[in-house]
Design an enzyme around this catalytic site. Sequence first.
Site, PDB file in Angstrom:
ATOM      1  CG  MET A 157      -4.334   9.807   5.765  1.00 45.55           C
ATOM      2  SD  MET A 157      -2.844   8.808   5.682  1.00 45.55           S
ATOM      3  CE  MET A 157      -3.147   7.576   6.919  1.00 45.55           C
ATOM      4  CD  GLN A 205       5.863   2.688   8.213  1.00 47.28           C
ATOM      5  OE1 GLN A 205       4.948   3.358   7.115  1.00 47.28           O
ATOM      6  NE2 GLN A 205       5.691   3.052   9.280  1.00 47.28           N
ATOM      7  CG  HIS A 232      -1.190   9.705   0.939  1.00 44.40           C
ATOM      8  ND1 HIS A 232      -1.548   8.615   0.342  1.00 44.40           N
ATOM      9  CD2 HIS A 232      -1.838   9.525   2.369  1.00 44.40           C
ATOM     10  CE1 HIS A 232      -1.779   7.561   0.963  1.00 44.40           C
ATOM     11  NE2 HIS A 232      -2.297   8.397   2.303  1.00 44.40           N
ATOM     12  CG  HIS A 248       0.270   0.027   4.869  1.00 44.98           C
ATOM     13  ND1 HIS A 248      -0.656   1.091   4.595  1.00 44.98           N
ATOM     14  CD2 HIS A 248      -0.369  -1.214   5.052  1.00 44.98           C
ATOM     15  CE1 HIS A 248      -1.880   0.404   4.976  1.00 44.98           C
ATOM     16  NE2 HIS A 248      -2.103  -0.827   5.287  1.00 44.98           N
ATOM     17  CG  HIS A 261      -1.769   0.982   1.163  1.00 40.80           C
ATOM     18  ND1 HIS A 261      -1.762   2.188   1.970  1.00 40.80           N
ATOM     19  CD2 HIS A 261      -3.037   1.152   0.526  1.00 40.80           C
ATOM     20  CE1 HIS A 261      -2.762   3.047   1.843  1.00 40.80           C
ATOM     21  NE2 HIS A 261      -3.630   2.332   0.819  1.00 40.80           N
ATOM     22  CG  HIS A 262       2.682   3.361   3.083  1.00 41.37           C
ATOM     23  ND1 HIS A 262       1.629   3.076   3.895  1.00 41.37           N
ATOM     24  CD2 HIS A 262       3.872   3.420   3.851  1.00 41.37           C
ATOM     25  CE1 HIS A 262       2.185   3.015   5.040  1.00 41.37           C
ATOM     26  NE2 HIS A 262       3.313   3.236   5.201  1.00 41.37           N
ATOM     27  CG  HIS A 288      -6.772   6.682   2.208  1.00 43.05           C
ATOM     28  ND1 HIS A 288      -6.845   5.991   3.393  1.00 43.05           N
ATOM     29  CD2 HIS A 288      -5.223   7.004   2.239  1.00 43.05           C
ATOM     30  CE1 HIS A 288      -5.732   6.071   4.131  1.00 43.05           C
ATOM     31  NE2 HIS A 288      -4.868   6.788   3.454  1.00 43.05           N
TER      32      HIS A 288
HETATM   33 CU    CU Z   1      -3.001   7.507   3.947  1.00 43.34          CU
HETATM   34 CU    CU Z   2      -0.191   2.452   3.332  1.00 40.56          CU
END
Ligand code: CU
Ligand code: CU
Length: 400
Positions: free
Chosen positions: A355, A211, A283, A213, A133-134, A285
Amino acid sequence: MVGLKAICILLIFCCHNCYGMFEELQASLLSALAYSDNFGRDGISASDDFFKAGIEDTAIKSEAKATEFEDNGGRSTSSSQSNGRIDITVKMPHVTVPKDDTYFCTKKLIPVGNYSTLYITGYTPHATQSVAHHMLLYACEIPGEENVQTWYCDGMAASSTTSGSLPHGSTCNSAATLVWAWAKDAPAFKLPNGVGFPVGPSTKLKYLVLQVHVKSMVKANAGGMENVWVTAHSTPVPQPKIAGIYVSASSYETIKPNKTRNWDIVCKYKGNIEMHPFAFRTHAHKLGVEVMGYRVRDEKWSLIGHKNPQLPEAFYNVKNKKLVIKRGDWLASRCVMHNFRNRVTKTGGKHTDEMCNFYMMYWTPRTKITQSLPTKECNNGYPWVHWRNYFTTLPKLPKY
Ligand code: CU
Ligand code: CU
């Protein structure tokens, strides 16, 4: 005030992954920093497949040209050197993903050799949005876990929501500095000539922490997490300008069904260094329609960047390269959200939450004092924050 902040931070953490408020950055930065209000920071894009068809291609083509890196295939040694360039690959190991929306962190000691500073000048990602996702890349002094290679790093929420074989920790425990962000199949990214993120002993930033996700447990396990990595391209040659990131993120917003709303974020810049924005990233969603960021000086609005957040969430070059942000200027961002759902949607770290983030990458001249630039954050994006309450003029909105 301090108490309130502490509560907010707690909430943020919680929200982060589960009920969340901001996701990716949030999670990470948050967890990483003592002051981490990462509320709603990015990274998170909900499910990426929505609007995508037919849009991404153009963006990728136009931005990918900027890249001149070759993929080193993510070789596990993770660093290679040629022509004075030092490639640092931070690669996920083979791990099993226990559930959707798992956040993994993995670390890499920066191979500085005899150098005291390396300058990161670009990034080449290797991942697909069906799995990730990221991704966020941090430079830090102390990683969130010192004794293991890989850990869960979705903030406090992690301990209660992710049961798996790895320990839970922050992204970084000290000096978390965001240096790159990726989502929605963004292409490679190169900083302008002469600009780099300084890392290495002279900056205290000894590690890179990636990181990831993970959006889909099934797809990630089928594809192998060891196939997710990023290569940071660096050079020991001192760069005349050093780079930093400024993030604006909304907090605790909600939007009712079938409404269109502006989520505004406003902060006065109180830093001493002058920021020269050269790239921006938006960014949101699924509900984000457009995201924009401005500098406001003496009620005059100057656009930093404007984008459809459903496009690949790369850093895009700013158009006005002459813009400078000085102490006393305002930074004002806005996300236009359209809730096409029949349910209320709130800020949060899950891909089904929402977000609103505007990232600005900037440079400032390298001096003896400015060794590296800690990530700056503006979290004044609460539901009661509106541009009209701060400014008597409003910008002519960019044509979209
Ligand atoms: Cu987000
Ligand atoms: Cu994410």
